[in-house]
Structure formats: C-alpha cells, structure tokens
Motif scaffolding. Structure first.
Motif, short mmCIF file in Angstrom:
data_model
loop_
_atom_site.label_atom_id
_atom_site.label_comp_id
_atom_site.label_asym_id
_atom_site.label_seq_id
_atom_site.Cartn_x
_atom_site.Cartn_y
_atom_site.Cartn_z
N VAL A 43 57.37 42.81 38.57
CA VAL A 43 56.45 43.14 39.64
C VAL A 43 57.03 44.27 40.48
N SER A 44 56.26 45.29 40.70
CA SER A 44 56.70 46.41 41.51
C SER A 44 56.90 46.00 42.96
N ALA A 45 57.91 46.58 43.57
CA ALA A 45 58.15 46.29 44.99
C ALA A 45 57.00 46.79 45.85
N ARG A 46 56.21 47.71 45.32
CA ARG A 46 55.07 48.27 46.05
C ARG A 46 53.75 47.67 45.57
N ALA A 47 53.81 46.50 44.96
CA ALA A 47 52.59 45.89 44.42
C ALA A 47 51.57 45.66 45.52
N MET A 48 50.32 46.06 45.22
CA MET A 48 49.23 45.90 46.17
C MET A 48 48.66 44.49 46.10
N GLN A 49 48.07 44.07 47.20
CA GLN A 49 47.29 42.84 47.18
C GLN A 49 45.99 43.11 46.42
N VAL A 50 45.59 42.16 45.57
CA VAL A 50 44.41 42.40 44.74
C VAL A 50 43.39 41.28 44.89
N VAL A 51 42.18 41.60 44.49
CA VAL A 51 41.08 40.64 44.44
C VAL A 51 40.69 40.48 42.98
N GLU A 52 40.58 39.25 42.51
CA GLU A 52 40.27 39.01 41.10
C GLU A 52 39.07 38.08 40.98
N CYS A 66 33.97 38.82 31.41
CA CYS A 66 35.13 39.68 31.61
C CYS A 66 35.91 39.24 32.85
N TYR A 67 37.11 39.74 32.96
CA TYR A 67 37.97 39.52 34.13
C TYR A 67 38.05 40.84 34.88
N PHE A 68 37.75 40.80 36.17
CA PHE A 68 37.68 42.00 37.00
C PHE A 68 38.69 41.87 38.14
N VAL A 69 39.54 42.89 38.30
CA VAL A 69 40.58 42.81 39.32
C VAL A 69 40.84 44.20 39.88
N HIS A 70 41.05 44.26 41.21
CA HIS A 70 41.24 45.56 41.87
C HIS A 70 41.97 45.35 43.19
N PRO A 71 42.55 46.41 43.75
CA PRO A 71 43.19 46.29 45.06
C PRO A 71 42.20 45.79 46.12
N ALA A 72 42.72 45.09 47.10
CA ALA A 72 41.87 44.42 48.08
C ALA A 72 41.04 45.38 48.93
N SER A 73 41.48 46.61 49.08
CA SER A 73 40.71 47.58 49.85
C SER A 73 40.88 48.96 49.23
N GLY A 74 39.89 49.80 49.44
CA GLY A 74 39.96 51.17 48.92
C GLY A 74 39.24 51.33 47.59
N ARG A 75 39.27 52.56 47.09
CA ARG A 75 38.61 52.92 45.83
C ARG A 75 39.65 53.54 44.90
N TYR A 76 39.60 53.15 43.61
CA TYR A 76 40.66 53.51 42.68
C TYR A 76 40.10 53.86 41.31
N LYS A 97 45.97 42.20 36.06
CA LYS A 97 46.33 42.04 37.47
C LYS A 97 47.51 42.93 37.83
N ARG A 98 48.48 43.01 36.95
CA ARG A 98 49.64 43.86 37.23
C ARG A 98 49.22 45.33 37.35
N LEU A 99 48.32 45.76 36.49
CA LEU A 99 47.85 47.15 36.57
C LEU A 99 47.10 47.39 37.87
N ALA A 100 46.27 46.43 38.27
CA ALA A 100 45.55 46.56 39.55
C ALA A 100 46.53 46.65 40.71
N GLU A 101 47.61 45.93 40.65
CA GLU A 101 48.62 45.98 41.70
C GLU A 101 49.26 47.35 41.81
N SER A 102 49.12 48.15 40.77
CA SER A 102 49.64 49.52 40.78
C SER A 102 48.61 50.54 41.24
N GLY A 103 47.41 50.06 41.61
CA GLY A 103 46.41 50.96 42.17
C GLY A 103 45.30 51.37 41.23
N ALA A 167 32.17 49.06 44.13
CA ALA A 167 32.68 49.73 45.32
C ALA A 167 34.16 50.04 45.22
N ALA A 168 34.88 49.30 44.40
CA ALA A 168 36.33 49.49 44.27
C ALA A 168 36.69 50.63 43.32
#
Length: 299
Positions: A43-52, A66-76, A97-103, A167-168
């Motif tokens: 896990v990256s030390a800069r891992a973002m909070q995500v919504v799944e 499908c499984y949908f996961v993205h950072p909790a705020s913003g657009r990526y 989830k790990r990829l989403a945590e990277s933005g 929206a994400a």
C-alpha cells in the motif's frame, strides 16, 4: 496462454519453489482472505481514501455485474480492469481498489455476465490452488468460450460509456485498459477500437497476442494511439519465443510507445494475488511499470 500445459508448469514451479513466494496456503487459512490479499499487495504511503460499490452495467447483451471503485472526492482518469480466465473475484477487487488509491476511477468487470452472475470460484475462496484449479477449470474454459473479439469490443464500449457518465471520471483525460491472461488481448482490441479515448493499455501474461489470424491482436497495433505495457510470463515466452519480437516490431513500425518484457522466473498467472503462481516481486515490478505508464499517458 492459460491452458492445461500452463497449469502443469505452475504445479511444477510450486513443487520446486515451495512457499518462497511469501504467502503460503497456511497463511491464507490462518489470517483469512482479506488480510492475506492485503499482505500481498503493498500500500502506498500516499494511498487515497476510496469509495467502492457493486454496480450493474447495461451492455448490448445484458446486464454486467461489476465492481466500481474511485477516490472519495475529485475526478480521475477511468480504467477498465479485465480479470483472467477465473473471472472476477476478491483478488481483482483488491487490485482495483489499490489502483483507485493511486488516483484512478476503476471498473473491474465480470466478463462472463451473459451466462453467470457473480464469481466462478466459490465464495470465500482464499487461494486458487492446484485442487481448486482442477475443479473449476472445465467451467472456466466453458465460460471463456462464450467470449469473442466482438464481445470484447461491444462490452468495452459499454463499460467505457458507463465510466464516462460517472462524476468521479475526468473525461478530459484519456482512459486506460488492463487485462490478464485471456483478457490481455482485450487491451489491444479496445485500444484499437477507441483510439481517441484509450490512452494506455497493459497486458499481463496475455494469451494469443500473436496468432496467424487476420484479427490477431498484434495486427491491430497500427490502429492504436495508446502507450502500452506487455508483461510476458517466462513459460509463455518459452512456448512462443518469437512473439515478443513480433510485438516489438509491430509497435516500432506503428510508432507506438510500448514496453515488451519477459519477466524472469514468472509463471503464467504470476500477477494476481490468491494464485499459487503469484510472484510478489515480479508482480510488483509489473504494477510499478503500469503505474508509470498510466502516469505518463493518462494524467
């Protein structure tokens, strides 16, 4: 490619290497599925909070779970993750989830939705070991037989359209596509079909990337405008040693930026955790290469 021979290769590899890959069968049983998979995915030390969430995507052929996961705020940037022949399961959700945590905004798809909702492997599966692989292999081959280059493209378009409505997702940035085993070829097909939208593709131990057919994935490279990573298993290379040269030539001739590499000591299926072929060191190398590719072409 994933077939009976690659299964035998993996079994022989396990017999000769034991549990030196880091997480043993006993570990999976002792600490449980979620903890074991987490232990295998740094896990990256800069891992973002995500919504799944679990979502349903409408395609021309039905409803895909499908499984949908993205950072909790913003657009990526959007990324489609295609599983290997054993289908959607916790290992791929964890990678998504790990990829989403990277933005990134990630959709992990069930390619078998036409004939089967949910997982091919049993709920609570901790590890696809030799015994389970043997038990589910006939059904996996059967399910894989329901797919084609055409369904890859029609599904991919639907998945991309779904993502672009979220929206994400930053639709002003190119999207990525990544595939494993039989779906490694899907990254080529979708990138060729949607060159204006797909900016990066990553194939991990992809099968049948170079064939004699007119629609062989390598023949699609001139239509691609995306950066590419092609990570090849050592035993796949041994079976088709000419493929890497054909792929490199195709990318070079088309002027497409690509990295084609054989991963030493990595057996077919080495990337997803929860597989007895998993090679943590080489899987992490491939993951970092993918992140660098996405950083350059999608952000």
């Amino acid at each position: 490619m994933c077939d009976e021979q690659t299964n035998r290769d993996v079994d022989e590899y396990i017999d000769s290497h034991g549990d030196s890959r880091g997480i043993s069968r006993r570990d999976f049983g002792r600490i449980g599925l979620g903890a074991a998979l987490a232990a295998m995915l740094p896990v990256s030390a800069r891992a973002m909070q995500v919504v799944e969430s679990n979502v349903t995507v409408t395609t021309p052929d039905g409803k895909a779970d499908c499984y949908f996961v993205h950072p909790a705020s913003g657009r990526y940037p959007a990324v489609i993750m295609w599983p290997d022949i054993f289908g959607i399961r916790p290992a791929f959700r964890e990678m998504g989830k790990r990829l989403a945590e990277s933005g990134y905004t990630v959709l992990v798809v069930n390619p078998y939705y036409r004939t089967m909702q949910g997982q091919l492997v049993p709920d609570g599966t901790r590890l696809i070991d030799a015994e389970l692989r043997k038990a589910v292999w006939p059904e996996a081959r059967k399910q894989a037989g329901t797919l084609s280059p055409e369904t890859c493209v029609t599904d991919g378009r639907a998945f991309m359209q779904f993502l672009d409505r979220q929206a994400a997702v930053d639709t002003g940035k190119k999207a990525g596509t990544m595939g494993y085993c039989m779906t490694g070829s899907y990254t080529f097909r979708l990138a060729a079909d949607m060159p204006e939208r797909i900016g990066a593709g990553a194939s991990f131990h992809g099968g049948r990337l170079v064939t004699d057919k007119e629609d062989s994935p390598h023949r699609l490279v001139p239509e691609i405008q995306a950066g590419f990573l092609v990570a090849i298993a050592e035993n796949d290379d041994e079976r088709q040693p000419e493929a890497k040269a054909v792929l490199r030539e195709a990318f070079d001739d088309a002027g497409v930026q690509a990295e084609v590499e054989v991963y030493e000591g990595a057996m077919h299926g080495w990337c997803p955790p929860g597989s007895m072929a998993h090679n943590p060191k080489q899987a992490e190398r491939a993951w970092e290469k993918m992140l660098a590719l996405f950083e350059h072409h999608l952000t």
